[in-house]
Design a protein around this motif. Structure first.
Motif, PDB file in Angstrom:
ATOM      1  N   PHE A   1       8.185  -6.122 -14.981  1.00 24.76           N
ATOM      2  CA  PHE A   1       9.137  -4.901 -14.255  1.00 24.76           C
ATOM      3  C   PHE A   1       8.981  -3.621 -15.384  1.00 24.76           C
ATOM      4  N   LEU A   2       9.541  -2.643 -15.080  1.00 26.07           N
ATOM      5  CA  LEU A   2       9.565  -1.515 -15.829  1.00 26.07           C
ATOM      6  C   LEU A   2       9.959  -1.615 -17.203  1.00 26.07           C
ATOM      7  N   MET A   3       9.387  -1.000 -17.943  1.00 28.64           N
ATOM      8  CA  MET A   3      10.067  -1.214 -19.590  1.00 28.64           C
ATOM      9  C   MET A   3      10.421   0.189 -19.734  1.00 28.64           C
ATOM     10  N   PRO A   4      11.463   0.784 -20.870  1.00 33.57           N
ATOM     11  CA  PRO A   4      11.903   2.091 -21.346  1.00 33.57           C
ATOM     12  C   PRO A   4      10.317   3.113 -21.488  1.00 33.57           C
ATOM     13  N   PHE A   5       9.301   2.856 -21.589  1.00 32.66           N
ATOM     14  CA  PHE A   5       8.125   4.113 -21.953  1.00 32.66           C
ATOM     15  C   PHE A   5       7.703   4.545 -20.722  1.00 32.66           C
ATOM     16  N   ASP A   6       7.347   3.091 -19.971  1.00 33.68           N
ATOM     17  CA  ASP A   6       7.302   4.055 -18.538  1.00 33.68           C
ATOM     18  C   ASP A   6       8.062   5.157 -17.811  1.00 33.68           C
ATOM     19  N   VAL A   7       9.382   5.095 -18.365  1.00 33.82           N
ATOM     20  CA  VAL A   7      10.553   5.466 -17.598  1.00 33.82           C
ATOM     21  C   VAL A   7      10.239   6.892 -18.377  1.00 33.82           C
ATOM     22  N   ARG A   8      10.006   7.068 -20.032  1.00 30.00           N
ATOM     23  CA  ARG A   8      10.320   7.773 -20.965  1.00 30.00           C
ATOM     24  C   ARG A   8       8.611   8.966 -20.409  1.00 30.00           C
ATOM     25  N   PHE A   9       7.815   8.046 -20.139  1.00 31.00           N
ATOM     26  CA  PHE A   9       6.948   8.973 -20.453  1.00 31.00           C
ATOM     27  C   PHE A   9       6.309   9.055 -19.291  1.00 31.00           C
ATOM     28  N   LYS A  10       6.891   8.756 -17.798  1.00 31.35           N
ATOM     29  CA  LYS A  10       6.452   9.214 -16.267  1.00 31.35           C
ATOM     30  C   LYS A  10       5.033   8.329 -16.023  1.00 31.35           C
ATOM     31  N   LYS A  11       4.864   7.009 -15.951  1.00 32.52           N
ATOM     32  CA  LYS A  11       3.821   6.373 -16.034  1.00 32.52           C
ATOM     33  C   LYS A  11       3.711   5.919 -14.125  1.00 32.52           C
ATOM     34  N   ASN A  12       2.517   6.458 -13.866  1.00 26.72           N
ATOM     35  CA  ASN A  12       2.355   5.883 -12.584  1.00 26.72           C
ATOM     36  C   ASN A  12       1.979   4.736 -12.292  1.00 26.72           C
ATOM     37  N   VAL A  13       3.454   4.268 -12.306  1.00 31.98           N
ATOM     38  CA  VAL A  13       3.237   2.267 -12.237  1.00 31.98           C
ATOM     39  C   VAL A  13       4.316   1.582 -10.913  1.00 31.98           C
ATOM     40  N   ALA A  14       3.587   0.757 -10.931  1.00 33.91           N
ATOM     41  CA  ALA A  14       4.769  -0.085  -9.328  1.00 33.91           C
ATOM     42  C   ALA A  14       4.668  -0.966 -10.140  1.00 33.91           C
ATOM     43  N   ILE A  15       5.585  -1.508  -8.912  1.00 33.39           N
ATOM     44  CA  ILE A  15       6.363  -3.171  -8.736  1.00 33.39           C
ATOM     45  C   ILE A  15       6.409  -3.002  -7.329  1.00 33.39           C
ATOM     46  N   ILE A  16       5.754  -3.666  -6.790  1.00 33.51           N
ATOM     47  CA  ILE A  16       6.033  -3.827  -5.448  1.00 33.51           C
ATOM     48  C   ILE A  16       6.306  -5.385  -4.958  1.00 33.51           C
ATOM     49  N   GLY A  17       7.448  -5.146  -3.805  1.00 36.65           N
ATOM     50  CA  GLY A  17       7.849  -6.503  -2.739  1.00 36.65           C
ATOM     51  C   GLY A  17       7.146  -7.061  -2.889  1.00 36.65           C
ATOM     52  N   LYS A  18       8.113  -8.369  -2.244  1.00 37.72           N
ATOM     53  CA  LYS A  18       6.547  -9.666  -1.958  1.00 37.72           C
ATOM     54  C   LYS A  18       6.171  -9.560  -0.649  1.00 37.72           C
ATOM     55  N   ASP A  19       6.333  -8.227   0.463  1.00 36.06           N
ATOM     56  CA  ASP A  19       5.823  -8.606   1.756  1.00 36.06           C
ATOM     57  C   ASP A  19       5.008  -7.478   1.803  1.00 36.06           C
ATOM     58  N   ILE A  20       4.947  -6.484   0.720  1.00 39.16           N
ATOM     59  CA  ILE A  20       3.827  -5.139   0.400  1.00 39.16           C
ATOM     60  C   ILE A  20       3.136  -6.088  -0.086  1.00 39.16           C
ATOM     61  N   ALA A  21       3.541  -6.941  -0.792  1.00 35.72           N
ATOM     62  CA  ALA A  21       2.256  -7.358  -1.557  1.00 35.72           C
ATOM     63  C   ALA A  21       1.365  -8.346  -1.012  1.00 35.72           C
ATOM     64  N   GLU A  22       2.067  -8.854   0.332  1.00 33.45           N
ATOM     65  CA  GLU A  22       1.421  -9.909   1.621  1.00 33.45           C
ATOM     66  C   GLU A  22       0.416  -9.120   2.654  1.00 33.45           C
ATOM     67  N   ASN A  23       1.179  -7.871   3.107  1.00 35.30           N
ATOM     68  CA  ASN A  23       0.945  -6.794   3.569  1.00 35.30           C
ATOM     69  C   ASN A  23      -0.492  -6.303   3.581  1.00 35.30           C
ATOM     70  N   LEU A  24      -0.151  -5.750   2.312  1.00 34.72           N
ATOM     71  CA  LEU A  24      -1.347  -5.201   1.601  1.00 34.72           C
ATOM     72  C   LEU A  24      -2.478  -5.340   0.745  1.00 34.72           C
ATOM     73  N   PHE A  25      -1.912  -6.437   0.068  1.00 34.69           N
ATOM     74  CA  PHE A  25      -3.503  -7.735  -0.350  1.00 34.69           C
ATOM     75  C   PHE A  25      -2.964  -8.817   0.406  1.00 34.69           C
TER      76      PHE A  25
END
Lengths: 412, 244
Positions: free
Chosen positions: A147-171
């Protein structure tokens, strides 16, 4: 003793009468079956909705207080709230600071964006800007990756955690981890896939069709003052601590917003409680109307039974005469016909329940919505059908019981 | 005076009047009938149609109640009874044999004979024994599971007789018992009623046929709602042993 013997004989007559007129009995029973199916399916659907609502609402958390611009449930005073200011990321950060060490505070922003990976596109996906604390509040955790870590938030990282259905549909074929997807026009790297949440059938959002990104990245990508309306979730140590926490939150928000004592709060405090309360009252009304409408079909079925019982009583006038001549009392005749109509209805009730169980499976298999039959529903269906039978049989049975024996014996 | 007056009076009618309202008209079916019938009598009630014999039979059978007058059956005053009590009296004290048999078509022979026992509250185990005994008496013990439509008319009437006597009633009330039977079968049935009488039963026949009435020891003739004649035959056929 006499009563017991009467019951035995009545039951015997009832079974004999119903089996003697199979086609007629079947058609009459059909009316009751339809009525019982209508009523039990209403109850099963409402039961299922309630269950899935609870499940969905469970992710809200009973011990979490949400600070938002609007109350979740507004009846008709929307206009009193429309001029309220959005809750800004700045205000949310102040809240996080204020409660550090005392309570877990997690700000979130919701938005909708198209999602794209190579040729796969998903339109209008729920994007949730949040912080690393979200799993502590909702209990949702990644199944793969992190999941997100404090530094992801602090440094405005372009990272994403996707939901299960999205994973199945997109990949459909590939492993989503470390792939780059487009959220709107912006490129984000998938760092995790959330566990399947399920329970999406009623009202609320499909929790498996969400994408989580750092709240700071959300503001950076899709922000602007207008689009930035933060919800702040504050988790209490216990349900008992919620009341005090609520006062502290209100005080802190008023302080951050510099409200004067005479001014009303220009934000709302939301809890699962208030949502459940609103849901229950609306749901109760809908269920009530549903039952009212479906019970009409049961009443119609009951009228069918009453009609057939009049026929049955008339057909057996002579039999009533014979029985009376050799010692049957009014009560015995009354009971004989009441048992007959009750038997028809209980038979209909039981068949109706069987059909409802089947329908419940079908409905749940199609996934349109969840229906759930409880033993309580089934038991009350049997009791209700017996009652319908007794009520429907009462007038015809009384008519038969009243026949004078000489007239009944002479009847051809 | 004679032998019958020393015997117990089982049925006592005093000044029985029964009127029906037909629209605005009053029909006097019975105009003051008084009658005593003793235990183990064999009585035939005769009369042309319209004489009131059916009405009298209905009243004796507690299927109808008189407009006025007193009726006591085995010491019970019938006129004061409500419907349930009348049903109870019919159950315990009267055995009906009808012209049209009046068996329940869907029930088997055994169940038909058990029926009075059911309404009399006799426990299940005893019921079957009593019903089988009664059917044995009429010679149908091997037909327990047959239905009425599988039997001849004479057999049906025998089932009805078994049903009538299964609770050992005070009177057997037979309304044209041979009316639907050929003369040979009719004779069999009458022979059976004669046997019941010889065994100590009180038998009341309602008939319009002289040769059926000839089986009885006492013949009542009704005309226009009144008793026209009441003739008791000589006592030659009643052995002294039964009078005790």
């Amino acid at each position: 003793m006499k009563l017991l013997v009467d019951v035995g004989e009545s039951l015997r007559i009832a079974v004999g009468a119903v089996t003697a007129n199979k086609a007629r009995g079947a058609l009459t029973t059909l009316g009751i079956i339809i009525g019982i199916v209508a009523v039990t399916m209403t109850l099963a659907a409402s039961n299922g909705m309630q269950q899935s609502f609870r499940q969905a609402a469970g992710s809200i958390g009973a011990d979490v207080i949400y600070v938002s611009r609007m109350p979740w449930v507004t009846i008709n005073d929307f206009f009193t709230f429309r001029n309220r200011p959005n809750i800004s990321l700045y205000e949310a950060e102040k809240m996080v600071e204020a409660f550090t060490g005392a309570a877990i505070v997690n700000p979130t922003i919701f938005g909708r964006q198209p999602l794209k990976y190579r040729s796969e596109v998903l339109q209008d996906v729920a994007i949730v800007g949040t912080s690393e604390k979200m799993p502590l509040i909702s209990g949702q955790v990644p199944e793969d990756g992190r999941f997100l870590m404090p530094f992801d938030v602090r440094f405005k990282k372009n990272v994403a955690i996707i939901g299960k259905d999205i994973a199945e549909n997109l990949f459909p074929a590939a492993d989503p981890l470390n792939k780059t997807i487009n959220i709107g026009p912006y490129r984000y790297q998938v760092i995790g896939v959330m566990e399947k949440q399920g329970g999406n059938s009623f009202g609320g959002p499909n929790l498996d069709l969400q994408v989580f990104i750092p709240i700071t990245s959300f503001v950076k990508s899709f922000g602007g003052r207008r689009n930035t309306n933060v919800n702040i979730a504050v988790k209490a140590d216990s349900i008992a601590a919620m009341k005090n926490l609520e006062f502290e939150i209100i005080g802190e928000m008023r302080r951050i917003r510099k409200l004067r004592p005479a001014e009303d709060d220009n934000f709302s405090i939301n809890k699962l409680d208030s949502l459940m309360g609103a849901f229950n009252s609306v749901f109760g009304a809908v269920l009530g109307i549903g039952l009212l409408v479906t019970s009409i079909s049961l009443i119609v079925g009951g009228i069918g039974v009453m009609n057939i019982m009049f026929v049955s009583v008339t057909e057996r006038t002579r039999e009533i005469g014979i029985r009376k001549a050799i010692g049957a009392r009014r009560r015995s005749i009354l009971m004989q016909f009441l048992f007959e109509s009750a038997l028809i209805c209980v038979l209909g009730g039981i068949l109706g329940i069987c059909l409802s169980i089947l329908l419940t499976y079908v409905v749940n298999a199609t996934g349109a919505f969840t229906a759930s039959l409880s033993p309580g529903i089934m038991l009350s269906a049997v009791i209700v059908s017996a009652l319908v039978g007794i009520v429907a049989g009462l007038v015809p049975a009384y008519k038969g019981a009243k026949f004078a024996p000489i007239d009944a014996l002479r009847y051809e | 005076m004679d032998a019958s007056s020393e015997k117990e009076v089982v049925l006592k009618l005093r000044n029985i009047v029964r009127t029906y309202e037909m629209g605005s008209e009053l029909i006097h079916a019975l105009c003051g009938v008084s009658l005593d019938i003793c235990r183990n009598e064999y009585v035939a009630i005769m009369g042309p149609s319209g004489s009131g014999k059916s009405t009298l039979m209905n009243i004796i059978g507690c299927l109808d109640i008189p407009t006025s007058g007193d009726y006591s059956l085995a010491g019970e005053m019938v006129a004061d009874k409500n419907e349930s009590e009348l049903a109870d009296i019919r159950n315990r004290l009267i055995g009906f044999v009808f012209q049209t048999f009046n068996l329940l078509p869907r029930a088997n022979i055994l169940h038909n004979v058990e029926l009075p026992l059911i309404y009399g509250g006799v426990p299940k185990a005893e019921r079957r024994d009593l019903a089988e005994q009664a059917l044995e008496r009429v010679g149908l013990k091997d037909r327990l599971t047959h239905r009425p439509n599988e039997l001849s008319g004479g057999q049906c009437q025998r089932v009805a007789i078994a049903r009538a006597l299964v609770l050992n009633p005070s009177i057997i009330l037979a309304d044209e018992p041979t009316g639907n039977l050929d003369s040979k079968t009719g004779n069999d049935i009458m022979g059976m009623l004669d046997d019941l009488h010889a065994d100590g039963q009180t038998v009341i026949l309602v008939t319009h046929e002289d040769d059926i009435a000839a089986h009885a020891k006492r013949v009542l003739r009704l005309r226009d709602g009144e008793i026209e004649s009441d003739v008791t035959k000589d006592e030659r056929s009643i052995p002294d042993a039964i009078a005790v």
